[in-house]
Design a protein around this motif. Structure first.
Motif, PDB file in Angstrom:
ATOM      1  N   VAL A 156     -15.190  27.309  41.785  1.00  0.00           N
ATOM      2  CA  VAL A 156     -14.140  27.727  41.014  1.00  0.00           C
ATOM      3  C   VAL A 156     -13.524  26.791  40.048  1.00  0.00           C
ATOM      4  CG1 VAL A 156     -11.633  28.689  41.288  1.00  0.00           C
ATOM      5  CG2 VAL A 156     -13.329  29.441  42.375  1.00  0.00           C
ATOM      6  N   THR A 157     -13.450  25.560  40.634  1.00  0.00           N
ATOM      7  CA  THR A 157     -12.943  24.201  39.822  1.00  0.00           C
ATOM      8  C   THR A 157     -13.699  24.217  38.600  1.00  0.00           C
ATOM      9  OG1 THR A 157     -12.025  23.430  41.906  1.00  0.00           O
ATOM     10  CG2 THR A 157     -12.328  22.079  40.077  1.00  0.00           C
ATOM     11  N   VAL A 158     -15.023  24.024  39.010  1.00  0.00           N
ATOM     12  CA  VAL A 158     -16.084  23.805  37.795  1.00  0.00           C
ATOM     13  C   VAL A 158     -16.017  25.047  36.791  1.00  0.00           C
ATOM     14  CG1 VAL A 158     -18.446  23.742  37.087  1.00  0.00           C
ATOM     15  CG2 VAL A 158     -17.896  22.495  39.132  1.00  0.00           C
ATOM     16  N   ILE A 159     -15.888  26.214  37.207  1.00  0.00           N
ATOM     17  CA  ILE A 159     -15.652  27.284  36.145  1.00  0.00           C
ATOM     18  C   ILE A 159     -14.404  27.093  35.345  1.00  0.00           C
ATOM     19  CG2 ILE A 159     -15.269  29.732  36.013  1.00  0.00           C
ATOM     20  CD1 ILE A 159     -17.171  29.954  38.194  1.00  0.00           C
ATOM     21  N   LEU A 169     -14.869  24.278  32.804  1.00  0.00           N
ATOM     22  CA  LEU A 169     -15.611  24.547  31.834  1.00  0.00           C
ATOM     23  C   LEU A 169     -14.897  25.742  30.863  1.00  0.00           C
ATOM     24  CD1 LEU A 169     -18.997  25.308  33.368  1.00  0.00           C
ATOM     25  CD2 LEU A 169     -18.639  23.342  32.106  1.00  0.00           C
ATOM     26  N   LEU A 170     -14.099  26.660  31.184  1.00  0.00           N
ATOM     27  CA  LEU A 170     -13.230  27.523  30.481  1.00  0.00           C
ATOM     28  C   LEU A 170     -12.076  26.713  29.702  1.00  0.00           C
ATOM     29  CD1 LEU A 170     -12.719  30.336  32.915  1.00  0.00           C
ATOM     30  CD2 LEU A 170     -14.433  30.121  30.998  1.00  0.00           C
ATOM     31  N   ARG A 171     -11.811  25.604  29.987  1.00  0.00           N
ATOM     32  CA  ARG A 171     -10.717  24.716  29.494  1.00  0.00           C
ATOM     33  C   ARG A 171     -11.337  23.964  28.182  1.00  0.00           C
ATOM     34  NH1 ARG A 171      -6.359  22.174  33.787  1.00  0.00           N
ATOM     35  NH2 ARG A 171      -5.573  24.185  34.361  1.00  0.00           N
TER      36      ARG A 171
END
Length: 79
Positions: free
Chosen positions: A70-73, A76-78
């Protein structure tokens, strides 16, 4: 007491002694069997407890991996 009566009494005494020894031996074997059964119960209980710990650690590891995904996703979205 005749000679035969003496022999019979001696044989009966020896037989009683052997019977007592056999009974003691059988009781010792029963005690050992009971002890083994108790040891096996304790081992099974220990294994069961260990399984609970492994399950808890597995769930914790899955939760941590999920949090990292979740942290990686999110990162990446930011970008």
């Amino acid at each position: 007491m005749t000679e035969q009566e003496k022999i019979n009494a001696e044989v009966q005494t020896k037989l009683a002694l052997q019977d007592a020894k056999f009974n003691m031996f059988m009781q010792e074997m029963r005690d050992r069997d009971n002890q083994r059964a108790e040891d096996i119960r304790e081992i099974r209980s220990s294994i069961s407890d260990m399984g609970k710990h492994v399950r808890n650690l597995s769930l914790t590891a899955m939760a941590a991996i999920g949090a990292m995904v979740v942290t990686v996703i999110i990162s990446l979205l930011r970008n």
